[in-house]
Design a protein around this motif. Structure first.
Motif, PDB file in Angstrom:
ATOM      1  N   ASP A  85      17.598  10.011  -6.940  1.00  0.00           N
ATOM      2  CA  ASP A  85      17.308  11.143  -7.819  1.00  0.00           C
ATOM      3  C   ASP A  85      16.247  12.042  -7.186  1.00  0.00           C
ATOM      4  OD1 ASP A  85      18.689  11.792 -10.148  1.00  0.00           O
ATOM      5  OD2 ASP A  85      18.117   9.905 -11.091  1.00  0.00           O
ATOM      6  N   LEU A  86      15.987  13.170  -7.854  1.00  0.00           N
ATOM      7  CA  LEU A  86      15.163  14.228  -7.252  1.00  0.00           C
ATOM      8  C   LEU A  86      13.868  13.746  -6.575  1.00  0.00           C
ATOM      9  CD1 LEU A  86      14.584  17.236  -6.691  1.00  0.00           C
ATOM     10  CD2 LEU A  86      13.654  17.390  -9.004  1.00  0.00           C
ATOM     11  N   PRO A  87      12.956  13.037  -7.298  1.00  0.00           N
ATOM     12  CA  PRO A  87      11.686  12.705  -6.637  1.00  0.00           C
ATOM     13  C   PRO A  87      11.870  11.804  -5.415  1.00  0.00           C
ATOM     14  CG  PRO A  87      11.507  12.420  -9.013  1.00  0.00           C
ATOM     15  CD  PRO A  87      12.956  12.623  -8.709  1.00  0.00           C
ATOM     16  N   CYS A 124      17.054   7.420 -11.591  1.00  0.00           N
ATOM     17  CA  CYS A 124      15.610   7.181 -11.423  1.00  0.00           C
ATOM     18  C   CYS A 124      15.157   5.809 -11.930  1.00  0.00           C
ATOM     19  CB  CYS A 124      14.822   8.257 -12.161  1.00  0.00           C
ATOM     20  SG  CYS A 124      13.034   8.121 -11.946  1.00  0.00           S
ATOM     21  N   LEU A 125      14.365   5.096 -11.098  1.00  0.00           N
ATOM     22  CA  LEU A 125      13.901   3.750 -11.444  1.00  0.00           C
ATOM     23  C   LEU A 125      12.389   3.697 -11.699  1.00  0.00           C
ATOM     24  CD1 LEU A 125      16.041   1.731  -8.852  1.00  0.00           C
ATOM     25  CD2 LEU A 125      16.440   1.932 -11.304  1.00  0.00           C
ATOM     26  N   ALA A 126      11.766   4.847 -11.886  1.00  0.00           N
ATOM     27  CA  ALA A 126      10.328   4.904 -12.186  1.00  0.00           C
ATOM     28  C   ALA A 126       9.474   4.315 -11.068  1.00  0.00           C
ATOM     29  CB  ALA A 126      10.018   4.214 -13.517  1.00  0.00           C
ATOM     30  N   ALA A 127       9.809   4.686  -9.849  1.00  0.00           N
ATOM     31  CA  ALA A 127       8.997   4.270  -8.711  1.00  0.00           C
ATOM     32  C   ALA A 127       8.930   5.420  -7.703  1.00  0.00           C
ATOM     33  CB  ALA A 127       9.586   3.021  -8.065  1.00  0.00           C
ATOM     34  N   CYS A 128       8.867   6.643  -8.248  1.00  0.00           N
ATOM     35  CA  CYS A 128       8.990   7.868  -7.445  1.00  0.00           C
ATOM     36  C   CYS A 128       7.923   7.975  -6.364  1.00  0.00           C
ATOM     37  CB  CYS A 128       8.907   9.092  -8.339  1.00  0.00           C
ATOM     38  SG  CYS A 128       9.701   8.890  -9.928  1.00  0.00           S
TER      39      CYS A 128
ATOM     40  N   GLU B  82      10.355   4.322 -20.072  1.00  0.00           N
ATOM     41  CA  GLU B  82      10.011   5.194 -18.936  1.00  0.00           C
ATOM     42  C   GLU B  82      11.156   5.477 -17.962  1.00  0.00           C
ATOM     43  OE1 GLU B  82       6.722   3.932 -16.077  1.00  0.00           O
ATOM     44  OE2 GLU B  82       6.009   5.847 -16.869  1.00  0.00           O
ATOM     45  N   SER B  83      11.852   6.595 -18.152  1.00  0.00           N
ATOM     46  CA  SER B  83      13.029   6.888 -17.327  1.00  0.00           C
ATOM     47  C   SER B  83      13.092   8.322 -16.821  1.00  0.00           C
ATOM     48  CB  SER B  83      14.309   6.614 -18.115  1.00  0.00           C
ATOM     49  OG  SER B  83      14.330   5.296 -18.596  1.00  0.00           O
ATOM     50  N   GLU B  84      12.120   9.148 -17.187  1.00  0.00           N
ATOM     51  CA  GLU B  84      12.158  10.532 -16.731  1.00  0.00           C
ATOM     52  C   GLU B  84      11.938  10.569 -15.221  1.00  0.00           C
ATOM     53  OE1 GLU B  84      12.472  13.357 -18.757  1.00  0.00           O
ATOM     54  OE2 GLU B  84      12.574  14.486 -16.876  1.00  0.00           O
ATOM     55  N   PRO B  85      12.851  11.186 -14.468  1.00  0.00           N
ATOM     56  CA  PRO B  85      12.595  11.274 -13.031  1.00  0.00           C
ATOM     57  C   PRO B  85      11.227  11.917 -12.772  1.00  0.00           C
ATOM     58  CG  PRO B  85      14.856  11.888 -13.473  1.00  0.00           C
ATOM     59  CD  PRO B  85      14.174  11.727 -14.820  1.00  0.00           C
ATOM     60  N   GLY B  86      10.354  11.208 -12.093  1.00  0.00           N
ATOM     61  CA  GLY B  86       9.002  11.691 -11.837  1.00  0.00           C
ATOM     62  C   GLY B  86       7.933  10.957 -12.617  1.00  0.00           C
ATOM     63  N   THR B  87       8.337  10.089 -13.545  1.00  0.00           N
ATOM     64  CA  THR B  87       7.358   9.355 -14.355  1.00  0.00           C
ATOM     65  C   THR B  87       7.303   7.886 -13.934  1.00  0.00           C
ATOM     66  OG1 THR B  87       8.011  10.760 -16.181  1.00  0.00           O
ATOM     67  CG2 THR B  87       6.612   8.920 -16.716  1.00  0.00           C
TER      68      THR B  87
END
Lengths: 168, 417
Positions: A85-87, A124-128, B82-87
């Motif tokens: 995903d983006l980040p 997203c897996l919350a490890a950006c 917590e699933s928002e891309p960037g969080t």
């Protein structure tokens, strides 16, 4: 199969979490339990859970198909799930995934010929902050691997393949 | 400044119950249960100015006061989806300072009269759930959870519950559906959860970071908390910084800290990778409106609080600050965000289900150099038709980067003549 027979302690613990009127809440943890052994949920397991919770198999199907971590088809022993995903992509995840495909000689969604690893791209897996990263989903649950390189990942995969064989 | 939330960075082994207690831990909970009424607890939280950290920024004390006192039992739920891309802030709290979060949840339970609390974790947080289960067991053993706590008639049990991979379950009514063992699809509101929530009973749902503030507020007072941050946004916030910065990570700072401090401060982001310039900021993860920077000092010097970020025509949300530098094409960015939302749309309401599907199709045509004006117009038209017409916020979120990206960065959407 019967979950109550195979995992009596776990089933009891799960059911104890919810009030009698909320018994259905146990469906998600029970599905994880049903998936533990084979990595996917069988028709028999669905019927078993339906009986256990007094709901229909259709209601359980609806739950299974809604969430990405439940599977109804056999895949590799371990699913290697890379976030692009983006980040993560801003920190090289797309290139990482591409290189990983090349090293494993499979495409995203495919399984290695020995049946050990299925490679997937996930949300997203919350490890950006620690990209590139991935999680593995296998018999021992879900684990995170962060700040990865392709070389480090190939090492992880070797270890997983070895562990998989040991277990058999 | 001493940490309020990420205290484990200063205090080694804070996750151990004896260390946590030695540093004042669990005293606020015990004090609340034995010496305060629930209404008094709610008043302190209300007066502190604490606002929900999940993104919406609603007054926490106010929310707690809405709990329906005529219908019982009550439930309290921690949103750890917590699933928002960037969080990625809640994960650090739960992994490294879990007891402060659990204490906050316990105080919240006392304040709203709940004897059962659930922590709804995204399914991928399997390891986090293990940590929390162990900490809950330790608290039970030490007499901080269970029946008749501290000799009062207040009893409390906390349970973890894992989701199974669905962004939408961070929306509070979808979370409740999921917790009830159903597809995670949002409910029509009203009624709101404080009147009709889990199992149709009054339920309070707050984000992990919100709860984690509460023990410190009770221990140090509302005025202490309000002395940090700005008039509009009291206290501290964990900013999840990601994207093209040198040091991505979680940084706890008072509200009102500038974007420049976060991105360029040596102790924080330490500047942009390869010394490029900041092109755009997405302050609320993938759901953000795009803030145009292009090296503009005024934008970088804007304080990060709810009201100030609004002057940049964006929302602070959960403060997941994604930094885009001048090598990044906004066209590519919206391709990524739409793909995400298309995948995560729950399918319940038509505008979102169809809108994200079609945006995802069109944006792929718009990505190539041979894009046409017709496709650009169509993409904008679909996005605008979705806005304000979806059942929950996901639909609107999916359009924010699209409309603001196309409007504010037209150079990345030019049509070949």
């Amino acid at each position: 199969m019967s979950l109550e027979k195979t995992y009596p302690k776990e089933v009891k613990q799960i059911l104890a979490k919810y009030p009698p009127e909320g018994k259905r809440s146990a469906v998600m943890p029970l599905l994880f339990l049903a998936q533990r052994e084979e990595g996917y949920i069988t028709k028999a397991a669905i019927e078993d859970i339906a009986q256990l919770l007094d709901i229909t198999t259709t209601e359980i199907d609806a739950v299974i198909t809604f969430y990405t971590l439940y599977h109804q088809e056999k895949a590799g022993k371990y699913r290697v799930q890379v976030c692009n995903d983006l980040p993560c992509a801003l920190r090289g995840a797309d290139k990482f995934l591409e290189d990983l495909c090349e090293n494993l000689a499979i495409k995203v969604g495919e399984t290695t010929p020995d049946g050990a690893i299925t490679l997937e791209a996930v949300a997203c897996l919350a490890a950006c902050n620690n990209a590139p990263m991935f999680q593995t989903q296998g018999p021992d649950g879900i684990k995170y691997y962060e700040n990865m390189t392709v070389a480090k990942t190939m090492d992880v995969i070797q270890t997983l393949k070895h562990a998989g064989k040991e277990a058999e | 400044m001493a940490y309020v939330l990420l205290r484990h960075r200063e205090i080694p082994d804070l996750h151990k119950i004896d260390v946590y207690k030695k540093n004042g831990g669990l005293a606020a909970f015990k004090n609340a249960v034995t010496k305060m009424t629930p209404a008094e607890v709610i008043d302190v939280v209300k007066n502190s100015g604490l606002r929900g950290r999940g993104g919406a920024g609603f007054s926490t004390g106010m929310k707690w006061s809405f709990i329906d006192a005529k219908s019982w039992p009550h439930y309290i739920v921690a949103n750890a989806d917590e699933s928002e891309p960037g969080t990625f802030k809640d994960r650090e709290i739960m992994e490294s300072n879990p007891l402060q979060f659990l204490e906050g949840l316990a105080i919240g339970a006392y304040a709203v009269g709940a004897h059962t609390a659930y922590i709804y974790l995204r399914g991928e947080f399997w390891q986090v759930a293990d940590i929390l289960d162990a900490k809950i067991a330790e608290m039970e053993k030490a007499g901080y959870l269970g029946d008749n706590l501290f000799g009062t008639d207040f009893s409390l049990r906390i349970y973890t519950h894992l989701g199974a991979g669905a962004y939408i379950c961070g929306e509070e009514t979808a979370l409740l559906e999921s917790l009830e063992g159903k597809r995670g699809q949002p409910r029509v509101r009203p009624p709101f959860p404080p009147s009709v929530g889990l199992y149709n009973k009054p339920t309070i749902i707050n984000n992990v970071e919100t709860f984690t503030n509460v023990p410190m507020i009770l221990a140090n007072g509302a005025d202490w908390y309000k002395s940090m941050g700005t008039a509009d946004s009291a206290g501290v916030k964990i900013f999840s910084l990601s994207g093209r910065v040198r040091r991505p990570g979680n940084y706890e700072l008072p509200f009102g800290t500038t974007f420049r401090e976060l991105i360029y401060g040596e102790k924080y982001g330490a500047g942009v990778q390869d010394s490029r310039t900041v092109k755009a900021i997405m302050p609320a993860g993938a759901s953000s409106s795009m803030i145009v920077v292009n090296g503009d000092d005024k934008v970088l010097d804007t304080p990060m609080d709810y009201a100030s970020v609004r002057t940049l025509r964006a929302e602070l949300g959960s403060a997941s600050v994604i930094v885009l530098d001048d090598t990044v094409n906004i066209n590519w960015v919206i391709n990524k965000t739409i793909r995400f939302f298309k995948h995560e749309s729950c399918g319940k309401c038509t505008p979102c289900r169809e809108g994200t599907f079609w945006m995802n199709k069109i944006v792929q045509r718009v990505s190539g150099e041979d894009r046409t004006q017709k496709d650009l117009d169509l993409l904008m038209s679909v996005a605008k038709q979705m806005q304000g017409r979806c059942l929950c916020a996901l639909g609107d979120f999916s359009t924010m980067a699209v409309t603001t990206g196309m409007e504010r960065f037209p150079e990345d959407f030019q049509v070949k003549q």
